[in-house]
Design an enzyme around this catalytic site. Structure first.
Site, PDB file in Angstrom:
ATOM      1  N   HIS A  44     -18.159 -12.675 -19.349  1.00 46.40           N
ATOM      2  CA  HIS A  44     -17.879 -13.392 -20.452  1.00 46.40           C
ATOM      3  C   HIS A  44     -16.365 -14.031 -20.112  1.00 46.40           C
ATOM      4  O   HIS A  44     -15.748 -13.498 -19.416  1.00 46.40           O
ATOM      5  CB  HIS A  44     -17.531 -12.455 -21.619  1.00 46.40           C
ATOM      6  CG  HIS A  44     -17.334 -12.709 -22.995  1.00 46.40           C
ATOM      7  ND1 HIS A  44     -16.030 -13.372 -23.279  1.00 46.40           N
ATOM      8  CD2 HIS A  44     -18.169 -13.060 -24.144  1.00 46.40           C
ATOM      9  CE1 HIS A  44     -16.115 -13.611 -24.708  1.00 46.40           C
ATOM     10  NE2 HIS A  44     -17.243 -13.330 -25.025  1.00 46.40           N
TER      11      HIS A  44
ATOM     12  N   ASP B 118     -15.630  -3.985 -18.476  1.00 45.24           N
ATOM     13  CA  ASP B 118     -15.751  -4.720 -19.762  1.00 45.24           C
ATOM     14  C   ASP B 118     -16.928  -3.795 -20.423  1.00 45.24           C
ATOM     15  O   ASP B 118     -18.145  -4.326 -20.128  1.00 45.24           O
ATOM     16  CB  ASP B 118     -15.991  -6.045 -19.604  1.00 45.24           C
ATOM     17  CG  ASP B 118     -16.267  -6.941 -20.750  1.00 45.24           C
ATOM     18  OD1 ASP B 118     -16.527  -6.231 -21.870  1.00 45.24           O
ATOM     19  OD2 ASP B 118     -16.577  -8.293 -21.038  1.00 45.24           O
TER      20      ASP B 118
ATOM     21  N   GLN C   7     -20.479  -4.624 -24.607  1.00 47.25           N
ATOM     22  CA  GLN C   7     -21.771  -4.660 -24.798  1.00 47.25           C
ATOM     23  C   GLN C   7     -22.329  -3.395 -24.583  1.00 47.25           C
ATOM     24  O   GLN C   7     -23.557  -2.997 -24.988  1.00 47.25           O
ATOM     25  CB  GLN C   7     -22.563  -5.882 -24.021  1.00 47.25           C
ATOM     26  CG  GLN C   7     -22.199  -7.247 -24.424  1.00 47.25           C
ATOM     27  CD  GLN C   7     -22.529  -7.520 -25.869  1.00 47.25           C
ATOM     28  OE1 GLN C   7     -23.144  -6.912 -26.576  1.00 47.25           O
ATOM     29  NE2 GLN C   7     -21.716  -8.604 -26.407  1.00 47.25           N
TER      30      GLN C   7
ATOM     31  N   LYS D 296     -18.512  -4.721 -32.640  1.00 49.38           N
ATOM     32  CA  LYS D 296     -19.644  -4.757 -31.953  1.00 49.38           C
ATOM     33  C   LYS D 296     -20.422  -3.549 -32.413  1.00 49.38           C
ATOM     34  O   LYS D 296     -21.585  -3.555 -32.103  1.00 49.38           O
ATOM     35  CB  LYS D 296     -19.765  -5.386 -30.644  1.00 49.38           C
ATOM     36  CG  LYS D 296     -19.204  -6.708 -30.420  1.00 49.38           C
ATOM     37  CD  LYS D 296     -19.385  -7.131 -28.805  1.00 49.38           C
ATOM     38  CE  LYS D 296     -18.417  -8.168 -28.550  1.00 49.38           C
ATOM     39  NZ  LYS D 296     -19.196  -9.558 -28.680  1.00 49.38           N
TER      40      LYS D 296
ATOM     41  N   CYS E 202     -20.046 -17.818 -24.418  1.00 47.33           N
ATOM     42  CA  CYS E 202     -18.793 -17.525 -23.762  1.00 47.33           C
ATOM     43  C   CYS E 202     -18.603 -17.207 -22.391  1.00 47.33           C
ATOM     44  O   CYS E 202     -18.187 -16.411 -21.786  1.00 47.33           O
ATOM     45  CB  CYS E 202     -17.844 -16.630 -24.603  1.00 47.33           C
ATOM     46  SG  CYS E 202     -17.421 -17.214 -26.143  1.00 47.33           S
TER      47      CYS E 202
HETATM   48  C1  LIG Z   1     -19.414  -8.941 -22.442  1.00 48.15           C
HETATM   49  C2  LIG Z   1     -18.339  -9.146 -23.346  1.00 48.15           C
HETATM   50  N1  LIG Z   1     -17.123  -9.091 -22.974  1.00 48.15           N
HETATM   51  C3  LIG Z   1     -16.094  -9.490 -23.891  1.00 48.15           C
HETATM   52  C4  LIG Z   1     -16.255  -9.860 -25.117  1.00 48.15           C
HETATM   53  C5  LIG Z   1     -15.237 -10.115 -26.054  1.00 48.15           C
HETATM   54  O1  LIG Z   1     -14.971  -9.414 -27.006  1.00 48.15           O
HETATM   55  P1  LIG Z   1     -14.157  -9.823 -28.160  1.00 48.15           P
HETATM   56  O2  LIG Z   1     -14.222 -11.242 -28.720  1.00 48.15           O
HETATM   57  O3  LIG Z   1     -14.288  -8.748 -29.065  1.00 48.15           O
HETATM   58  O4  LIG Z   1     -12.649  -9.707 -27.571  1.00 48.15           O
HETATM   59  C6  LIG Z   1     -17.581 -10.040 -25.691  1.00 48.15           C
HETATM   60  C7  LIG Z   1     -17.904 -10.597 -26.743  1.00 48.15           C
HETATM   61  O5  LIG Z   1     -17.972 -11.770 -27.186  1.00 48.15           O
HETATM   62  C8  LIG Z   1     -18.668  -9.815 -24.622  1.00 48.15           C
HETATM   63  O6  LIG Z   1     -20.038  -9.863 -25.046  1.00 48.15           O
END
Ligand SMILES: Cc1ncc(COP(=O)(O)O)c(C=O)c1O
Lengths: 408, 153
Positions: free
Chosen positions: A122, A199, A202, A225, A365
């Protein structure tokens, strides 16, 4: 087995209709819906004990402080950390990763060093490292993907070297659903002296995670999430690393003593929590964890695996649709990205919305990954505890109808 | 499983035949070799892209080519635009953009403006789908910006 009919009653939003059709919410990888118990925990806080924490001797402040720290302890237990002081509360995964990059990273990664990441990240686990590499003269390296959207680890020994200072990778891909072998990779990285950031945005919502067992150095996830409100996220840092890290933000609450020209820092984890924190939403995250624990994370995972397996079978029958990600259900979560050459994902999204079906469309993203898949965008359906096979049937029927509509 | 019935009549306003036709067979795809103005429109949230090359003779547009990638609305809209602006002066092209934008924002246009927009009038159905208005506007606002930039150079 989850009692999905029972669970659905706990989510007020699921009784909504969209264009007269029952809502079919399949955008859980973007954010989950919230059960009544979580919504009620916010109402309770604001109605009965709203006040600032750590600052007052009055009853409300003590109650709020207790509930806030109690919620932190729930997070600690939920991810298998050993001590509450290892958990820093932030807004979301993105902020957690930026914190690591601009504190630990800034002081430990220097010119000529390498940061190893993957081609399925991401943007929030890529752009902060790009910035750090630029600031400190380090470089980024990437683990490639194979055809199934799994990490290609055949040359891992060439990629993780003594120059590697950090391995930053996702536990589960938000596009491909791939669950990465993070424990094994952490061991390999540690052998070469590199630190590891995972990270978990998910993974934590959907499966049992134990950061102590993974042995990772940093672990980030977002509350929104996993049934909790927006605006609360968690960064876990191994205690011995956290001790040596410089603060991220400066101001009230993160200090111990302050003079005109200098200050000393508060104890962990408050040293990293400057200013009034997001009290209500951490309490909400505690309620979300209570809810998930009452179901059991193994049951959650089992439900999503079954549903994903069912959905993949149905997608197979659509023919004109390409599905990305691993075929092996044990190596993927409840995320299905798909693509049709004839109908652009946005058009698909608009058509499904008319049927009350909410999916995500776009690059999710993860632009470098989307480029690797040789598409401009994909459509993505992602599941959670309240989704049913009947909803999958509605999804696949609506996709079929959309393909037919555009072929007319 | 009983097969559900789908009523897409609402969507027909959005996906009119002429729009799908431009989407399936976009016009002016053959890149012109030399250009006086290069126009790029990108929507970073969804990844839609349009690129246009414009050749001028004097103040008027003598040739246009376009390429792009994205949803039916963004690409059909760009294709229509590339047809409409041929032979127009830069001022006229900019007026077309302003009229088109007004139409998307739900303002009534006078008959002349409607005539000038020609086929692109078919895109007026998009305004019922607010989230897709930016798709329809992508090429047009990029053109508007490019004209402004060209004039200030
Ligand atoms: C794998 C992953 N990493 C990071 C994020 C970023 O999360 P957040 O927007 O809550 O900071 C997301 C979600 O959009 C994600 O799916």
């Amino acid at each position: 087995m989850l009692d999905v009919n029972h669970i659905r009653k706990d989510f007020p939003i699921l009784s909504r209709t969209i264009y007269g059709k029952p809502l079919v919410y399949l955008d859980n990888a973007a954010t989950s819906q919230k059960p009544t118990s979580v919504i009620q925990s916010l109402v309770d806080y604001y109605e009965s004990y709203n006040s600032n924490i750590h600052r007052g001797v009055h009853t409300l402040s003590m109650e709020a402080t207790d509930r806030h720290e109690d919620a932190r302890s729930k997070c600690t237990r939920f991810i298998g950390a050993k001590e509450d002081k290892s958990l820093i509360m932030v807004r979301n995964t993105t902020e957690a990763i930026n914190l690591v990059a601009q504190t630990w990273g800034k002081h430990n990664i220097s010119a000529g060093d390498e940061i190893l990441t993957t081609h399925m990240e991401h943007h929030s686990n890529l752009v902060p490292w790009q910035k750090l590499a630029e600031q400190n003269g380090a470089s980024l390296q990437f683990i490639e993907l194979d055809e199934d959207g799994m990490l290609n680890l055949s040359n891992i020994d060439d990629l993780i070297t003594e120059r590697t200072k950090l391995l930053a990778l996702t536990h589960m891909s938000n596009v491909l659903g791939t669950i990465n072998p993070v424990k094994e990779l952490t061991a390999v990285a540690h052998k070469m002296g590199a630190k590891v950031l995972i990270d978990g945005a998910q993974s934590v919502p959907h499966m049992k995670v134990d950061v102590t067992d993974l042995d990772c150095d940093f672990f980030a996830f977002s509350g929104h999430k996993m049934l909790a409100p927006t605006g609360i996220g968690v960064l876990y840092v191994k205690p011995e690393i956290l001790e040596s890290m410089e603060p991220f933000l400066f101001g009230g609450d993160m200090v111990s003593q302050v003079w005109d020209d200098t200050a000393t820092w508060n104890d962990l984890p408050w040293k990293f929590e400057a200013g009034t924190p997001n009290i209500a939403d951490l309490i909400g995250l505690g309620a979300a964890i209570d809810y998930l624990e009452s179901l059991g994370m193994d049951q959650v995972r089992e439900h999503e695996m079954a549903l994903t397996g069912y959905a993949l079978e149905q997608f197979d029958r659509l023919n004109d649709i390409k599905v990305f990600g691993p075929k092996d259900l044990s190596k993927r979560g409840g995320v299905i990205s798909f693509h049709s050459d004839d109908v652009h994902p946005h058009d698909m999204g608009t058509m499904l919305d008319r049927e009350g079906i909410a999916i995500r469309t776009g690059h999710h993203c993860a632009m470098p990954l989307t480029r690797k898949l040789s598409v401009v965008a994909t459509a993505r359906a992602s599941f959670y505890i309240y989704n049913t096979e009947e909803e999958v049937d509605k999804l696949t029927a609506a996709i079929r109808a959309t393909l037919d509509y555009f072929a007319k | 499983m009983s097969s559900p019935t789908f009523d897409f009549s609402e969507v027909d306003d959005l996906y009119q035949e002429i729009i799908l036709d431009h989407y399936r067979s976009p016009r002016n795809q053959k890149e012109i070799p030399e250009s006086d103005m290069d126009v790029t429109g990108i929507n970073p949230f969804c990844g839609d892209e349009v690129h246009m090359r414009i050749k001028l003779s004097g103040e008027s547009i003598s040739a246009v080519s376009f390429s792009g990638n994205g949803c039916s609305i963004s690409q059909a809209s760009a294709s229509m635009l590339s047809d409409i602006i041929k032979g127009k002066s830069l001022d006229e092209a900019n007026n077309l953009y302003v009229d088109f934008r007004d139409m998307m924002h739900g303002n009534d246009l006078n008959e002349d403006s409607m005539d000038n927009l020609g086929q692109a009038e078919a895109l007026s159905g998009v305004k019922k789908f607010p989230i897709r208005i930016k798709c329809a506007l992508l090429a047009w606002s990029a053109l508007g910006d490019a004209v402004k930039k060209h004039k200030s150079e």
